[in-house]
Design a protein around this motif. Structure first.
Motif, short mmCIF file in Angstrom:
data_model
loop_
_atom_site.label_atom_id
_atom_site.label_comp_id
_atom_site.label_asym_id
_atom_site.label_seq_id
_atom_site.Cartn_x
_atom_site.Cartn_y
_atom_site.Cartn_z
N VAL A 546 0.94 -0.98 0.01
CA VAL A 546 -0.13 -0.10 -0.02
C VAL A 546 0.85 1.30 0.17
O VAL A 546 2.12 1.11 0.19
CB VAL A 546 -0.85 0.01 1.38
CG1 VAL A 546 -1.86 -1.17 1.16
CG2 VAL A 546 0.04 -0.12 2.44
N GLU A 550 -1.32 5.13 3.12
CA GLU A 550 -2.21 4.13 3.71
C GLU A 550 -1.35 3.30 4.69
O GLU A 550 -2.33 2.77 6.00
CB GLU A 550 -2.40 2.95 2.74
CG GLU A 550 -3.76 3.91 1.69
CD GLU A 550 -3.97 2.82 0.53
OE1 GLU A 550 -5.01 2.55 0.29
OE2 GLU A 550 -3.01 2.92 -0.39
N ALA A 553 -1.80 5.28 7.69
CA ALA A 553 -3.22 5.27 8.52
C ALA A 553 -3.37 3.99 9.30
O ALA A 553 -4.24 4.18 10.37
CB ALA A 553 -4.08 5.30 7.14
N SER A 554 -2.56 2.91 9.16
CA SER A 554 -2.62 1.82 10.10
C SER A 554 -2.40 2.05 11.45
O SER A 554 -3.00 1.62 12.57
CB SER A 554 -2.27 0.57 9.59
OG SER A 554 -0.61 0.99 9.50
N HIS A 574 -5.99 -3.90 3.11
CA HIS A 574 -4.80 -2.94 3.40
C HIS A 574 -4.96 -3.03 4.85
O HIS A 574 -4.09 -2.21 5.43
CB HIS A 574 -5.44 -1.51 2.96
CG HIS A 574 -5.51 -1.30 1.46
ND1 HIS A 574 -4.98 -2.25 0.93
CD2 HIS A 574 -6.00 -0.58 0.50
CE1 HIS A 574 -4.68 -2.07 -0.65
NE2 HIS A 574 -5.68 -1.17 -0.83
N SER A 575 -5.38 -3.67 5.79
CA SER A 575 -5.41 -3.67 7.22
C SER A 575 -4.30 -4.30 7.70
O SER A 575 -4.24 -4.40 9.17
CB SER A 575 -6.78 -4.21 7.67
OG SER A 575 -6.92 -5.73 7.54
#
Length: 583
Positions: A546, A550, A553-554, A574-575
């Motif tokens: 990613v 992104e 952002a995790s 994307h987690s």
């Protein structure tokens, strides 16, 4: 008399007033200090006047020959170049014993001087003509002679109904030889290869050096038999593959070969050469060290490749690249400890171009150097930015290409990237392939030790696919092995892959190396790796590559992550595969 190439014999060029039988016996007489008048004149580089052959010791071994034809005296004078090299000899025989008169001697001296000038001029013209049509290093015909001979061969083929085949040959990774062993070694390799190819072609065929490590072979007067042609191509490839001793090193030439034949693949010289070139590039793209016969779609691919290369040059100038990051998870703590930086090309018209499409092109063209340097600087800058934002300190992993490792000053590039970003070296890891290291193990170890001295960690990427020398592995200053995804894909069903993967993990533990498995996508794969004490994992099961935004952002969404055992859906891909609240 003409002095032969060995400078040890004379050949009779012209003797209009001598008996034919005697002229025949003159051929191939030796050069020496007592070799008649001419042989001695060449040896001494001065005029030799024998007034009586019957009694002169210079003729002891040969006097019976001229005496049998009624010849009693011989005056020989060498024809010298301006560098005092003997080019020819001029001799006068007489049926009576005597010495030359002053007039005769002056006349011969003047004639010999003029003859020397004329001969040297003729030789110079021949040399110039040869140099214009031949390669200076190998002596093979060059592109100019190819452009003259190939059209003639096609005209003959059209008239007689023959095939003509053009084989385009490019050595794989030849620049590594020049860079590691020196240009003299590379020249020796080219000359040895040229000799091997020449031995395998007919007198009517043509072996051409275009320049660098590119060669063309033209097979003429062929029957329309593809199997016979393939046999010739394989014979050339096998001959080049035999080891060549270069400065004490046994080197094997691997080459990519493309073949195009008249009339099926083109009816003119330019088309045949272009199509053979296109087939050669297909051979390179298919893995190198092989040959390909031309197919019509190759030309379109070559055109597309050319356009893509031009776009890639623009992309380097405009920095059209981005990095994406894929997490690596430590199984003992269920946390992300590293992120692999993967490059993407954002083409203005084509959109996102996969790395597998443009990285090989960048390798071949030499653009991989600036691209790799940019990726290194950007990955270090981004990791430092994450740290400055208060996120956990992780390692960023950057791939290094073979050409970047061997040709560029990689150590200086790493130092520059670390200094510019302010990132501590312990948070940078370079990923190298087995093949890259095994090309020149001593030199690779030297560079790797320099990198390790900076505090940078090193990993062997795609381990298990490069046929590495395990005796060399123990001496490599690496801290991590990454198991190639090809062994992971079928872990649940392939017993051989399970055995190899378990063996690699065990080997790594014994060598005190961390092991990371790539391409982990299922729970079954994960459980096998955990059971065999694999240190880390990477793959779609935990997260796809990613963008930096992104990835960051995790951290904002989660503060502590525990391992999630469910596979990723498209919505949560994307987690990173974690679902608790802390990183």
């Amino acid at each position: 008399m003409l002095v032969d190439d060995t400078k040890s014999q004379l050949r009779c060029v012209a003797a209009p007033n001598l008996p034919a039988a005697f002229t025949k016996l003159l051929d191939c007489i030796p050069v020496g200090e007592r070799a008649g008048s001419c042989g001695t004149a060449v040896y001494r580089r001065e005029a030799v006047v024998v007034s009586d052959i019957m009694h002169d010791p210079l003729w002891d071994e040969y006097r019976h020959v001229p005496l049998a034809h009624g010849l009693r005296s011989c005056w020989s004078m060498p024809i010298l170049s301006h560098q005092n090299n003997v080019l020819r000899t001029f001799a006068l025989y007489s049926e009576v014993p005597r010495e030359p008169t002053t007039v005769e001697l002056d006349l011969v001296t003047t004639s010999v001087r003029l003859a020397g000038l004329a001969i040297e001029r003729n030789l110079a013209e021949e040399r110039i003509g040869f140099m214009a049509h031949h390669d200076a290093l190998t002596g093979l015909p060059n592109r100019t002679l190819l452009q003259e001979r190939l059209p003639r061969a096609l005209l003959d083929a059209e008239r007689l109904g023959h095939w003509v085949s053009v084989v385009f040959i490019d050595f794989d990774n030849f620049k590594v030889v020049n860079d590691s062993l020196g240009h003299s070694a590379g020249d020796g390799l080219l000359k040895a290869a040229a000799q091997r190819m020449q031995k395998l072609v007919a007198p009517t065929d043509l072996v051409v050096r275009l320049g660098g490590d590119e060669f063309v072979i033209v097979f003429t007067q062929q029957s329309p038999d593809t199997d016979a042609l393939v046999g010739k191509v394989r014979a050339i490839r096998n001959a080049l593959a035999e080891t060549i001793d270069i400065n004490g090193y046994d080197y094997r030439i691997a080459c990519s070969m493309g073949v195009a034949s008249y009339p099926n693949d083109g009816t003119d010289a330019d088309t045949l050469i272009a199509n053979a070139d296109a087939a050669m590039y297909r051979a390179k793209e298919s893995g190198r060290d092989r040959y390909k016969l031309y197919a019509p779609d190759f030309s379109a691919e070559l055109q597309e490749r050319f356009l893509l290369l031009e776009s890639l040059k623009v992309a380097v100038a405009r920095s059209e690249f981005t990095l994406v990051y894929q997490p690596q998870v430590k199984l003992s703590t269920n946390t992300v400890f590293a992120a692999e930086a993967l490059i993407r090309w954002c083409h203005p018209q084509l959109g996102s171009v996969p790395a597998g499409r443009f990285i090989p092109l960048a390798e071949e063209s030499g653009l991989i150097g600036p691209i790799g340097d940019w990726a290194l600087r950007e990955a270090c800058r981004q990791n430092k930015a994450w740290q400055d934002a208060g996120h956990p300190k992780i390692v960023v992993c950057v791939n290094v290409s073979a050409r970047q490792f061997h040709e560029n000053d990689l150590v200086a590039s790493v130092v520059s990237a670390l200094d510019a970003s302010g990132l501590e070296s312990e948070y940078l890891e370079l990923e190298l392939t087995e093949g890259l290291i095994m090309r020149d193990v001593p030199r690779a170890i030297q560079t790797m030790k320099q990198l390790r001295s900076l505090g940078v960690s090193l990993a062997i990427n795609d381990f298990g696919t490069g046929y590495s020398n395990l005796s060399a592995l123990k001496d490599l200053p690496v801290s991590r092995l990454k198991i190639d995804r090809s062994f992971i894909a079928d872990l649940s069903s392939n017993e051989s892959d399970r055995a190899v993967t378990a063996a690699i993990i065990s080997l790594g533990q014994k060598l005190k190396l961390d092991i990371v498995a790539e391409g982990v996508e299922t729970l079954e794969q994960l459980e096998f790796l955990r059971e065999n004490n694999c240190d880390g994992v990477q793959g779609y099961y935990f997260g796809r590559p990613v963008s930096a935004v992104e990835f960051e952002a995790s951290w904002d969404r989660n503060r502590s992550f525990s391992l999630d055992t469910r596979p990723l859906s498209s919505e949560d891909s994307h987690s990173f595969g974690y679902r608790s609240s802390e990183y």
